[in-house]
Design a protein around this motif. Sequence first.
Motif, mmCIF file in Angstrom:
data_model
loop_
_atom_site.group_PDB
_atom_site.id
_atom_site.type_symbol
_atom_site.label_atom_id
_atom_site.label_comp_id
_atom_site.label_asym_id
_atom_site.label_seq_id
_atom_site.Cartn_x
_atom_site.Cartn_y
_atom_site.Cartn_z
ATOM 1 N N GLN A 183 26.367 -8.317 8.872
ATOM 2 C CA GLN A 183 26.243 -7.940 7.472
ATOM 3 C C GLN A 183 25.592 -6.565 7.338
ATOM 4 O O GLN A 183 24.575 -6.280 7.982
ATOM 5 C CB GLN A 183 25.387 -8.952 6.698
ATOM 6 C CG GLN A 183 25.806 -10.400 6.831
ATOM 7 C CD GLN A 183 27.063 -10.733 6.059
ATOM 8 O OE1 GLN A 183 28.119 -10.194 6.344
ATOM 9 N NE2 GLN A 183 26.953 -11.626 5.093
ATOM 10 N N TYR A 194 30.211 -6.106 3.782
ATOM 11 C CA TYR A 194 29.262 -6.979 3.095
ATOM 12 C C TYR A 194 29.551 -8.456 3.396
ATOM 13 O O TYR A 194 28.674 -9.299 3.270
ATOM 14 C CB TYR A 194 29.384 -6.816 1.581
ATOM 15 C CG TYR A 194 29.135 -5.445 1.031
ATOM 16 C CD1 TYR A 194 27.850 -4.985 0.802
ATOM 17 C CD2 TYR A 194 30.201 -4.614 0.673
ATOM 18 C CE1 TYR A 194 27.622 -3.733 0.257
ATOM 19 C CE2 TYR A 194 29.981 -3.363 0.122
ATOM 20 C CZ TYR A 194 28.693 -2.924 -0.083
ATOM 21 O OH TYR A 194 28.469 -1.683 -0.630
ATOM 22 N N GLU A 422 22.204 -8.413 2.473
ATOM 23 C CA GLU A 422 22.791 -7.993 3.756
ATOM 24 C C GLU A 422 21.758 -7.467 4.746
ATOM 25 O O GLU A 422 21.876 -7.711 5.950
ATOM 26 C CB GLU A 422 23.849 -6.902 3.522
ATOM 27 C CG GLU A 422 24.959 -7.288 2.563
ATOM 28 C CD GLU A 422 24.674 -6.861 1.136
ATOM 29 O OE1 GLU A 422 25.500 -7.158 0.256
ATOM 30 O OE2 GLU A 422 23.604 -6.235 0.896
ATOM 31 N N SER A 470 27.551 -10.312 -1.112
ATOM 32 C CA SER A 470 27.567 -10.628 0.305
ATOM 33 C C SER A 470 27.965 -12.084 0.529
ATOM 34 O O SER A 470 27.784 -12.937 -0.344
ATOM 35 C CB SER A 470 26.203 -10.351 0.940
ATOM 36 O OG SER A 470 25.197 -11.087 0.263
#
Length: 742
Positions: A183, A194, A422, A470
């Motif tokens: 991420q 993301y 993230e 995310s």
Amino acid sequence: MKFTDGFWLMRDGVEASYATEVRDVRAGVDSFTAYAAVKRVERRGDTLNSPLLTTDCFSPAEGVIGVRTTHLAGKRRTGPDFALTAPDASAARVRRDGDVVELTSGALSVRLDTAEPWTLSFRDGEGREVTSAGRKGTAFFTDGDGAHHMAGQLTLGVGEQVYGLGERFTPFVKNGQVVDMWQADGGTSSDQAYKNVPFSLHLSPAGAYGVFVNHPGRVSYEIGSESVGQMQFSVEDQSLEYYVVAGPTPKDVLRRYTALTGRPALPPAWSFGLWLTTSFTTQYDEATVTSFVDGMAERDIPLSVFHFDCFWMREYQWSDFTWDPDVFPDPVGMLARLKERGLRISAWINPYIAQKSALFEEAAASGYLVRTAGGDIWQWDLWQAGMGLVDFTNPEACAWFQGKLKVLLDQGVDCFKTDFGERIPTDVVWHDGSEPERMHNYYTHLYNQVVFELLEKERAIGEAVLFARSATAGGQQFPVHWGGDCFSSFGAMAESLRGGLSLSLSGFGFWSHDIGGFEGTPDTAVFKRWLAFGLLSSHSRLHGSSSYRVPWEFGDEAVDVARKFTKLKHRLMPYLYGAAAEAHAAGVPLMRPMLLEFPADPTARALDRQYMLGPDVLVAPVFSADGDVEFYLPEGTWTHLLTGEQVQGPAWRRETHGFDSLPLYVRPGAVLPFGADEQRPDGDWTEDLTLLVAPGAHDVTVTVPDHHGRQAAAYRVTRDADGGVLTVSASDGAPAPTLKEL
């Protein structure tokens, strides 16, 4: 991650151990375990001072076969792990025939010949090989730093193309790429993502299958890159588990994969309307917000959701979930006034607590923030000064976080934009003892789950919806997701679509993006073209960074385009919500890459500048100011929804469109339910319904859903024996529709 130096050599410091020879197999009724030496064993002494790889083959669900290979089994497992379900009782059976052991689950089997060099051969119901883990397909590597990597390698057939792996903005077909599941808050114009999902969808002339690597940490893929005829995936661990998911079609693969990792929730109908935000760093207060809402109403642009971005809270105090009293002295009254106008309210949040906020001290005292190995609260100044990170592995921290959000719900907020999640550190200690490397990607899942479950609890059934940035595998259960921070250009518009299409092949049913782009201010041409694209997406939001995104900022024609396509989307809602219900029930996304609907058409497999919106509407956004656009129509007679023009496919088309148009074609043989209400997305879709009948439609049944995705009405459209006169019959109690031939 690459381990070899070309075909013959290893990279400096790397030592390889490949499963080479089967030494034993223990077979049960529905699984088997094979033990493989990493070299040829010619005498008893060869079994000494040498590793033995243990490979378990099993089936968690029909048509899905799992493979788990372990080197050293004593490593302590601290999690986290993906939460998988087995919705169907496994029909797996093991068969032994001489030297061959075979596990079969539905239309998929894995075969191991113990008398031959190590090969796991995956085969379809006709006995044809789908893929295999051959001579170098099951292995572990150690590098010069002493790190231990488990790896799997599956063959790529001639003409096989690989898709998915999350929301990736790199080329749509992943062959030749190196992809790491990690991420990152990297925008939409790099190889960072993301939404990292260790699931790939494979399509070849022989059919489709999927591969899911069941590891939430960093999974490194070499997709026809280190070895051009193989897809390799590796993890720094002592064990590697992956699942091969049967087809034969891409839709079948997605159905099975989402049954295993979770199906998308059905977003409320109102969320499909137009969202307008304050934008990020712009100046705004209640007067500004009211002026935006008034401006939309005065220009007859229907608005469904108003979103308050970050600065609804006080500077340096995000997220403390408290309205800035100097700017919003009466938040409850303001929200009530907005809701009286029929609007839903969205508020921006993230999982970080700034040091200046009173909540920092409260969370720190209760042990709700992530700590370092030395016991200190982990902090940095990136994003918010001195911010800490809420520890969602602590149930009490989850309840505390939900309690803060419930206050906002009680004030009148309807949903949340769950931003960030993230940049999660790996030098920390989690409350439940989770392994930091595995938690880096998985944190976002816990974050969105905590917020979504609160909405499900506090709102009416079917009213929960997020706007999340995310995600990882399983995150599709908490829609909607948007494409992150893109630039305001035609190139960024195209890369955003590419990312959304990759995400849709990773199990995600609903996806959106910032109309006009986020960074910078789009020129009028970009904004107007993006409006049409955005309002023909799953969800539609006007949002920017340092400038407003109200249509009149971009001229009168932009107002006209916004009005036209918002109203068009509302009229399409009986059709769109039916497709949304399919995404919820079967895992087939609302925005579909062409290959999902036309997997047998080789031309459709690489198309990433057009898509199917539901099963029957083709959309080709225009990525140019002059309106020039090139796109592909598969076989049959396609009809332009706006003009009625008919075009015979298969054919490549080059057209020129004004800002109020784009290639928008109805599939041959389709019947499209078309509503009468232009003003809202959640009206009565059966009232004054029109059925748009495309050429080739004969004996077609169309259903119109209610706001819970259940059937509200069904209509059967038929032609007479001469193929001329159309008739329609309705289900009991359903209002009679109007028939209109396209």
